[in-house]
Design an enzyme around this catalytic site. Structure first.
Site, PDB file in Angstrom:
ATOM      1  N   GLN A  71       0.792  -1.316   0.089  1.00 62.73           N
ATOM      2  CA  GLN A  71       0.121   0.034  -0.005  1.00 62.73           C
ATOM      3  C   GLN A  71       0.836   1.279   0.034  1.00 62.73           C
ATOM      4  OE1 GLN A  71      -2.876  -1.623   3.455  1.00 62.73           O
ATOM      5  NE2 GLN A  71      -3.841   0.000   2.103  1.00 62.73           N
ATOM      6  N   HIS A  72       0.155   2.228  -0.134  1.00 64.05           N
ATOM      7  CA  HIS A  72       0.651   3.708   0.117  1.00 64.05           C
ATOM      8  C   HIS A  72       1.829   4.321  -1.284  1.00 64.05           C
ATOM      9  CE1 HIS A  72      -1.395   2.758   3.626  1.00 64.05           C
ATOM     10  NE2 HIS A  72      -0.514   2.155   4.014  1.00 64.05           N
ATOM     11  N   ASP A 227      -2.520  -4.856  -0.235  1.00 60.56           N
ATOM     12  CA  ASP A 227      -2.275  -6.197   0.330  1.00 60.56           C
ATOM     13  C   ASP A 227      -2.882  -6.752   1.801  1.00 60.56           C
ATOM     14  OD1 ASP A 227      -0.588  -4.588   1.833  1.00 60.56           O
ATOM     15  OD2 ASP A 227       1.202  -5.422   1.468  1.00 60.56           O
TER      16      ASP A 227
END
Ligand SMILES: Nc1ncnc2c1ncn2[C@@H]1O[C@H](COP(=O)(O)OP(=O)(O)O)[C@@H](O)[C@H]1O
Ligand SMILES: O=C(CO)[C@@H](O)[C@H](O)COP(=O)(O)O
Length: 466
Positions: A71-72, A227
């Site tokens: 992520q991110h 995820d």
């Protein structure tokens, strides 16, 4: 047999599973490594995906595929769709000051939690964009679109069909800091505040909405997800189930039917991949603490585990504070790790091995406590991720977390969740297809509050990075 594929483009590697859409049975799988570092050229993820897909037999006979991913990460694209600079990953802490500034500018943690369910820390995309605007204005000016690792890989599979065709899902959008899980809408005002402009953002698809087709192949593309949302789908976590994942990150997440807004920032109020919510607490330091300790002791993972289990609970007072990459929960981006309580008797490999296992689990126990304190029931706790392959982790986890843990067989639960999403896109309907629940082994142990108390005494006694 109809086949579906799921991808986990995680921090350290790319994994692909090909499963029977009807039964969920594993048919083929593949894997490839990612480069080290906290900034990575997305081309390396695309190359690893192709290698892993090749090892998994390709997509020619696959009806649908979906991508789960770390992520991110900030992927900036120019007007022609070219990557502007290497992506800054979730574990890159250079935007720590930007996080502090953004939090103050909006009036503090409560204002952010109310707006987007999270309080900025260096992991979140919004802070990376502020860092880019401040430190690389030419790259910021070239940025016409911003997306996340899984969005970018989905777009690659679709053949890069123009910036307007970028798509994402609720789960990953909720980790940006400019999308609200409460309203299901972007907050362009927060993006503008952080970045000074509003580049194109991926369209947020519904949980089982088709994202297009694989270029030149025809397999249907699912929306994919972050995820952790994918892992929840792979485990078939239901409201009240907690998933503890020990990968590069340490994650405690739970499925909830209501959104969260924790003004302390300990728990981030993400969305999940089914229409529910996924409050979670994440540490920067998990499986790599075991990797580093094994390296330090000159042993492999099996021996590290054996050593840890040969030392007493609490390691005779030896505590390893595992902030090797700085830390996110608690928000200590500039800190380093520390070893406290060295004496002639604790200066032993076994004690250090045990302290490493306990230290990383104490951080996760703090996360579990914070999630429960927000009113989330803790019905069942699943333990997954590469670190769960360690017997010491499996046996010490219930003692430190204070609850029994259910350990499924080692597997790729993020990729499995993505595959299940792909099957859902094919099948349609309100809920994902039912695949048989994975078997689990239950680990139980008497709680060890003294281990957590000792850890709490020293966890803030760390030096900053030079
Ligand atoms: N037997 C083991 N004991 C402890 N750690 C392990 C073991 N096997 C693998 N790992 C560690 O697990 C990590 C990879 O886990 P994974 O969940 O795939 O991470 P990520 O999803 O972040 O890429 C690596 O750091 C690896 O060294
Ligand atoms: O930052 C987070 C979640 O907020 C991490 O969980 C990343 O999504 C990376 O995951 P792994 O590669 O460690 O699985």
């Amino acid at each position: 047999m109809t086949l579906v594929a799921g991808v986990d483009s995680s921090t350290q590697s790319c994994k692909v599973v090909v499963r029977d859409a009807g039964t969920g049975a594993l048919v083929r799988e593949g894997r490839a490594s990612h480069p080290d570092g906290t900034e990575v050229d997305p081309a390396a993820w695309a190359a690893a995906l192709q290698t892993a897909l090749g090892e998994a037999g390709g997509l020619a006979d696959v009806a649908a595929v979906a991508v789960g991913g770390q992520q991110h990460g900030m992927v900036c694209l120019d007007v022609d769709g070219a990557v502007v600079r290497p992506a800054l990953l979730w574990n890159d802490t250079r935007s720590a000051q930007a996080a502090t500034d953004l939090t103050a500018e909006l009036g503090g943690g409560q204002a952010w939690a109310d707006a987007v369910g999270l309080v900025p820390v260096a992991s979140f995309t919004v802070t990376k964009l502020r860092w880019l605007a401040e430190h690389e204005p030419a790259n910021a000016a070239r940025t016409a679109a911003v997306c996340l690792p899984h969005d970018w890989l989905t777009w690659q599979l679709a053949g890069t069909p123009g910036l307007d065709a970028l798509v994402t899902d609720r789960g990953d959008a909720s980790g940006t800091g400019y999308w609200s899980p409460m309203t299901g809408e972007y907050r362009p005002d927060l993006l503008e505040r952080a970045f000074g402009s509003t580049p194109v953002l991926p369209r947020v698809l519904g949980p089982a909405e088709q994202a297009g087709v694989v270029a030149g192949g025809g397999a249907v593309l699912g929306p994919g997800t972050g995820d952790n949302a994918a892992a929840a789908l792979g485990i078939n976590a239901e409201p009240g189930d907690v998933v503890v994942s020990i990968g590069t990150s340490g994650v405690v997440s739970t499925v909830s039917t209501t959104p969260s807004a924790d003004p302390s920032g300990t728990v981030a109020g993400f969305a999940d991949a089914t229409g529910n919510f996924l409050p979670l607490a994440v540490t920067l330091n998990a499986a790599r603490v075991l990797d580093a300790t094994a390296r330090l002791l000159g042993v492999d993972h099996d021996e590290l585990s054996r050593l840890a289990l040969s030392a007493p609970a609490g390691s005779g007072g030896l505590v390893l504070v595992p902030y090797l990459e700085g830390e996110r929960t608690p928000d200590r981006p500039r800190s380093t790790g520390a070893v406290h309580g060295l004496t002639l008797s604790t200066a032993e490999p076994a004690y250090l091995a045990r302290a490493a296992v306990e230290g990383l689990l104490c951080g996760l126990a703090d996360g579990l406590e914070a999630i429960a304190a927000l009113g989330n029931p803790v019905r069942r706790v699943f333990l997954v991720g590469g670190g769960a392959r360690s017997e010491a982790v499996r046996r010490v986890a219930p003692a430190v977390l204070g609850v029994p843990v259910l350990v499924p067989p080692p597997g790729e639960y993020v990729a499995d969740g993505a595959a299940r999403q792909a099957a859902w896109v094919l099948a349609g309907g309100e809920t994902p297809p039912v695949w048989p629940a994975t078997s689990t082994e239950t680990y139980e142990a008497d709680p060890v509050p003294h281990v957590r108390e000792r850890y709490a005494e020293v966890r803030d006694l760390t030096a900053d990075r030079t």
